[in-house]
Design a protein around this motif. Structure first.
Motif, PDB file in Angstrom:
ATOM      1  N   ASN A 140       5.102 -36.762  44.571  1.00 28.13           N
ATOM      2  CA  ASN A 140       4.754 -37.301  43.077  1.00 28.13           C
ATOM      3  C   ASN A 140       6.531 -37.630  42.625  1.00 28.13           C
ATOM      4  OD1 ASN A 140       4.773 -36.626  39.774  1.00 28.13           O
ATOM      5  ND2 ASN A 140       3.192 -35.072  40.574  1.00 28.13           N
ATOM      6  N   GLN A 141       6.779 -38.287  42.232  1.00 27.80           N
ATOM      7  CA  GLN A 141       8.051 -38.570  41.161  1.00 27.80           C
ATOM      8  C   GLN A 141       8.503 -38.605  40.153  1.00 27.80           C
ATOM      9  OE1 GLN A 141      10.987 -40.249  43.304  1.00 27.80           O
ATOM     10  NE2 GLN A 141      11.736 -40.261  42.031  1.00 27.80           N
ATOM     11  N   GLU A 142       7.780 -37.880  39.769  1.00 28.63           N
ATOM     12  CA  GLU A 142       7.391 -37.170  38.303  1.00 28.63           C
ATOM     13  C   GLU A 142       7.955 -35.580  38.552  1.00 28.63           C
ATOM     14  OE1 GLU A 142       5.570 -36.415  33.949  1.00 28.63           O
ATOM     15  OE2 GLU A 142       4.666 -37.769  35.372  1.00 28.63           O
ATOM     16  N   ASN A 143       7.428 -35.099  39.703  1.00 22.90           N
ATOM     17  CA  ASN A 143       7.348 -33.745  39.598  1.00 22.90           C
ATOM     18  C   ASN A 143       9.006 -34.191  40.077  1.00 22.90           C
ATOM     19  OD1 ASN A 143       7.857 -31.573  42.215  1.00 22.90           O
ATOM     20  ND2 ASN A 143       6.231 -30.848  40.209  1.00 22.90           N
ATOM     21  N   ALA A 144       9.797 -35.105  40.660  1.00 25.66           N
ATOM     22  CA  ALA A 144      10.561 -34.884  41.771  1.00 25.66           C
ATOM     23  C   ALA A 144      11.793 -34.136  40.643  1.00 25.66           C
ATOM     24  CB  ALA A 144      10.822 -35.748  42.440  1.00 25.66           C
ATOM     25  N   ASP A 145      11.238 -35.923  40.104  1.00 30.32           N
ATOM     26  CA  ASP A 145      12.345 -36.221  38.870  1.00 30.32           C
ATOM     27  C   ASP A 145      12.663 -34.778  38.183  1.00 30.32           C
ATOM     28  OD1 ASP A 145      13.269 -38.371  40.105  1.00 30.32           O
ATOM     29  OD2 ASP A 145      11.587 -39.423  38.597  1.00 30.32           O
ATOM     30  N   ALA A 146      11.205 -34.390  37.879  1.00 37.92           N
ATOM     31  CA  ALA A 146      11.817 -32.863  36.307  1.00 37.92           C
ATOM     32  C   ALA A 146      12.905 -31.810  37.252  1.00 37.92           C
ATOM     33  CB  ALA A 146      10.148 -32.503  36.286  1.00 37.92           C
ATOM     34  N   ILE A 147      13.059 -31.788  38.808  1.00 37.72           N
ATOM     35  CA  ILE A 147      13.200 -30.470  39.403  1.00 37.72           C
ATOM     36  C   ILE A 147      14.507 -31.185  40.100  1.00 37.72           C
ATOM     37  CG2 ILE A 147      11.264 -29.068  40.413  1.00 37.72           C
ATOM     38  CD1 ILE A 147      11.004 -30.428  43.402  1.00 37.72           C
ATOM     39  N   GLY A 148      14.555 -32.353  40.018  1.00 38.53           N
ATOM     40  CA  GLY A 148      15.913 -32.969  40.424  1.00 38.53           C
ATOM     41  C   GLY A 148      15.802 -33.097  41.790  1.00 38.53           C
ATOM     42  N   LEU A 149      14.886 -33.435  42.627  1.00 38.63           N
ATOM     43  CA  LEU A 149      15.188 -33.786  43.987  1.00 38.63           C
ATOM     44  C   LEU A 149      15.324 -35.221  43.963  1.00 38.63           C
ATOM     45  CD1 LEU A 149      14.287 -32.061  47.284  1.00 38.63           C
ATOM     46  CD2 LEU A 149      11.914 -33.088  46.433  1.00 38.63           C
ATOM     47  N   VAL A 150      16.086 -35.410  45.161  1.00 38.25           N
ATOM     48  CA  VAL A 150      16.168 -36.437  45.436  1.00 38.25           C
ATOM     49  C   VAL A 150      15.301 -36.970  46.789  1.00 38.25           C
ATOM     50  CG1 VAL A 150      18.087 -38.365  45.818  1.00 38.25           C
ATOM     51  CG2 VAL A 150      18.563 -36.594  44.294  1.00 38.25           C
ATOM     52  N   ILE A 151      14.790 -38.702  46.195  1.00 40.19           N
ATOM     53  CA  ILE A 151      13.926 -38.505  47.849  1.00 40.19           C
ATOM     54  C   ILE A 151      14.026 -39.242  48.513  1.00 40.19           C
ATOM     55  CG2 ILE A 151      11.603 -38.942  48.180  1.00 40.19           C
ATOM     56  CD1 ILE A 151      11.687 -36.780  46.465  1.00 40.19           C
ATOM     57  N   LYS A 190       2.923 -26.217  38.522  1.00 47.75           N
ATOM     58  CA  LYS A 190       3.544 -26.726  38.476  1.00 47.75           C
ATOM     59  C   LYS A 190       4.246 -26.398  36.888  1.00 47.75           C
ATOM     60  CE  LYS A 190       2.686 -29.831  35.120  1.00 47.75           C
ATOM     61  NZ  LYS A 190       1.945 -31.094  34.087  1.00 47.75           N
ATOM     62  N   ASN A 191       3.568 -25.668  36.053  1.00 45.12           N
ATOM     63  CA  ASN A 191       4.594 -24.874  34.570  1.00 45.12           C
ATOM     64  C   ASN A 191       5.100 -23.551  35.231  1.00 45.12           C
ATOM     65  OD1 ASN A 191       2.981 -26.506  32.714  1.00 45.12           O
ATOM     66  ND2 ASN A 191       1.192 -25.292  32.691  1.00 45.12           N
ATOM     67  N   ILE A 192       5.190 -23.151  36.144  1.00 47.24           N
ATOM     68  CA  ILE A 192       5.810 -22.370  36.580  1.00 47.24           C
ATOM     69  C   ILE A 192       7.277 -23.391  37.794  1.00 47.24           C
ATOM     70  CG2 ILE A 192       6.350 -20.161  38.077  1.00 47.24           C
ATOM     71  CD1 ILE A 192       3.825 -19.230  36.901  1.00 47.24           C
ATOM     72  N   ALA A 193       6.613 -23.982  38.499  1.00 58.72           N
ATOM     73  CA  ALA A 193       7.619 -24.485  39.970  1.00 58.72           C
ATOM     74  C   ALA A 193       8.896 -25.102  39.612  1.00 58.72           C
ATOM     75  CB  ALA A 193       6.581 -24.237  40.579  1.00 58.72           C
ATOM     76  N   VAL A 194       8.146 -26.463  38.224  1.00 57.30           N
ATOM     77  CA  VAL A 194       9.152 -26.953  37.614  1.00 57.30           C
ATOM     78  C   VAL A 194      10.366 -26.566  36.873  1.00 57.30           C
ATOM     79  CG1 VAL A 194       9.583 -28.747  35.985  1.00 57.30           C
ATOM     80  CG2 VAL A 194       7.877 -28.900  37.755  1.00 57.30           C
ATOM     81  N   PRO A 195      10.599 -26.214  36.061  1.00 57.25           N
ATOM     82  CA  PRO A 195      11.202 -25.038  35.493  1.00 57.25           C
ATOM     83  C   PRO A 195      12.154 -24.249  36.407  1.00 57.25           C
ATOM     84  CG  PRO A 195       9.451 -24.512  34.007  1.00 57.25           C
ATOM     85  CD  PRO A 195       8.623 -25.047  35.628  1.00 57.25           C
ATOM     86  N   ALA A 196      11.918 -23.288  37.503  1.00 60.54           N
ATOM     87  CA  ALA A 196      12.628 -22.642  38.250  1.00 60.54           C
ATOM     88  C   ALA A 196      13.833 -23.906  39.301  1.00 60.54           C
ATOM     89  CB  ALA A 196      11.334 -21.822  39.133  1.00 60.54           C
ATOM     90  N   LYS A 197      12.896 -25.204  38.844  1.00 66.04           N
ATOM     91  CA  LYS A 197      14.091 -26.185  40.632  1.00 66.04           C
ATOM     92  C   LYS A 197      13.089 -25.902  41.446  1.00 66.04           C
ATOM     93  CE  LYS A 197      15.703 -27.922  36.527  1.00 66.04           C
ATOM     94  NZ  LYS A 197      14.765 -28.846  35.858  1.00 66.04           N
ATOM     95  N   VAL A 198      11.974 -25.472  41.600  1.00 67.89           N
ATOM     96  CA  VAL A 198      11.315 -25.238  43.742  1.00 67.89           C
ATOM     97  C   VAL A 198      10.550 -26.356  43.605  1.00 67.89           C
ATOM     98  CG1 VAL A 198       9.940 -23.553  45.096  1.00 67.89           C
ATOM     99  CG2 VAL A 198      11.961 -22.243  42.935  1.00 67.89           C
ATOM    100  N   PRO A 199      10.595 -27.310  44.673  1.00 70.01           N
ATOM    101  CA  PRO A 199       9.485 -28.040  45.056  1.00 70.01           C
ATOM    102  C   PRO A 199       8.132 -27.488  45.848  1.00 70.01           C
ATOM    103  CG  PRO A 199      11.801 -27.773  46.381  1.00 70.01           C
ATOM    104  CD  PRO A 199      11.932 -27.017  45.699  1.00 70.01           C
ATOM    105  N   VAL A 200       7.428 -28.092  46.201  1.00 70.78           N
ATOM    106  CA  VAL A 200       6.020 -27.248  46.232  1.00 70.78           C
ATOM    107  C   VAL A 200       5.452 -28.631  47.234  1.00 70.78           C
ATOM    108  CG1 VAL A 200       3.792 -27.002  45.506  1.00 70.78           C
ATOM    109  CG2 VAL A 200       5.542 -26.480  44.278  1.00 70.78           C
ATOM    110  N   ILE A 201       5.463 -28.350  48.113  1.00 68.10           N
ATOM    111  CA  ILE A 201       4.578 -29.602  49.148  1.00 68.10           C
ATOM    112  C   ILE A 201       2.939 -28.425  48.862  1.00 68.10           C
ATOM    113  CG2 ILE A 201       4.670 -29.703  52.226  1.00 68.10           C
ATOM    114  CD1 ILE A 201       7.604 -29.816  51.309  1.00 68.10           C
ATOM    115  N   CYS A 202       2.264 -29.364  49.204  1.00 66.84           N
ATOM    116  CA  CYS A 202       0.745 -28.759  49.417  1.00 66.84           C
ATOM    117  C   CYS A 202       0.293 -29.672  50.424  1.00 66.84           C
ATOM    118  CB  CYS A 202       0.563 -29.725  47.589  1.00 66.84           C
ATOM    119  SG  CYS A 202       1.142 -29.155  46.879  1.00 66.84           S
ATOM    120  N   GLY A 203      -1.350 -29.151  50.545  1.00 61.45           N
ATOM    121  CA  GLY A 203      -2.184 -29.444  51.731  1.00 61.45           C
ATOM    122  C   GLY A 203      -2.764 -30.867  51.490  1.00 61.45           C
TER     123      GLY A 203
END
Length: 328
Positions: free
Chosen positions: A312-323, A243-256
């Protein structure tokens, strides 16, 4: 005199008959009481502590407690993320004479199988029991030895579909996982094929341990517009670092799986690990109390009904991703 002897003989016969009759209920009661008081000790070896594996262990214990109450006790041991630590744990279980071993994660199951061919073993959080990378059982339908269990195989095709809905403009997906985990290698190969079939370019990057994880995530963020991580113990334990790397980079992460999402990822279509563990516990009950044979007890699989969308809505908001509305 003969009459007296006959009388005595008849009396003795009647006395013996009465003794035999009176002893039958006592024997029967003793047998039932013994069966009712059967107790079981189960050794649990868990590769490491993180949300998914913890939930599976809890579900397993709850299932057996629901069935057996206080007639079952558990010896829960953590291997600290080191596969080599599983062997001495299992050896301790064997020495103490446990009735069954629950092994949580592939390295734990492999260690248990290599240590004993007689004590029943129920695995959980294992993706593929048959694959060459693990080769734990002979087949899913007829395991053939003392090992059976439940698979945590996730629906990677559903993850590819989710990626298309969440990030329709993304063309390149980075698939990252731990190269030392057989489960992850299997899923990583499947994910690469499925994403490519769906028209994506893929970049596959692997971490060997915690020291290489951050570099892999940073490289993934530079090379792709979306990261995909299968169910992977190393990454699950370190989603905060992801998270600490992907969020500043604004990259979404889909997990298993969902625990990884809640710990720092963006979204998943995930199985419930508590349910996975609970079903493994029911399987263990059948072996312990009903005489089921692991050799002929098929490997269990979760179904589509066991999976749910986790965001994870908090994560989506942090990277600017609209669900999208259809995913809410």
């Amino acid at each position: 005199m003969k009459k007296n002897l006959l009388t005595i003989a008849l009396a003795l016969i009647m006395a013996l008959a009465l003794t035999a009759c009176s002893s039958t209920p006592a024997d029967s009661t003793s047998s039932v009481s013994s069966a009712a008081s059967d107790t079981y000790t189960v050794g649990i070896v868990q590769l490491m502590q993180h949300v998914a594996l913890d939930q599976a262990t809890q579900g397993f214990q709850d299932a057996l407690k629901d069935k057996l109450g206080d007639k079952v006790t558990f010896d829960v041991q953590m291997a600290g993320g080191e596969a080599t630590n599983c062997t001495p744990i299992v050896t301790k279980f064997i020495t103490s004479g446990v009735d069954l071993i629950m092994a949580n994660a592939t390295p734990a199951v492999i260690a248990a199988k290599e240590a004993t061919s007689t004590i029943p073993i129920v695995g959980t959080s294992v993706t593929d029991y048959v694959a060459e990378e693990a080769a734990i059982v002979e087949s899913n339908d007829v395991p053939g030895g003392n090992v059976t269990g439940y698979s945590d195989l996730s629906d990677i095709a559903a993850h590819v579909e989710l990626a298309g809905k969440l990030c329709p403009d993304v063309k390149t997906v980075a698939i990252i996982y731990c190269s030392a985990e057989p489960n992850s290698v299997i899923q990583g190969n499947q994910a690469e094929e499925l994403f490519q079939n769906a028209g994506y370019e893929t970049v596959t990057l692997t971490a060997s341990d915690i020291t290489t994880l951050s570099g892999v995530v940073s490289s993934a963020c530079e090379k792709a517009g979306l990261i995909y991580i299968p169910t992977d113990n190393l990454f699950a334990e370190n989603m905060e670092a992801v998270k600490n790397i992907a969020v500043p980079a604004k990259v979404p992460v889909i997990c298993g799986e969902g625990g990884m999402v809640n710990a720092g990822g963006t979204a998943s279509v995930a199985i419930d690990y508590y349910t996975l563990g609970y079903r493994a516990g029911e399987m263990a009950y059948s072996i312990l109390a009903e005489g089921a044979d692991p050799a002929t007890t098929p490997i269990g699989f979760m179904t589509a009904e066991d999976m749910e969308l986790v965001i994870n809505q908090e994560n989506a908001d942090a990277i600017g991703l609209v669900i999208p509305e259809d995913l809410k």
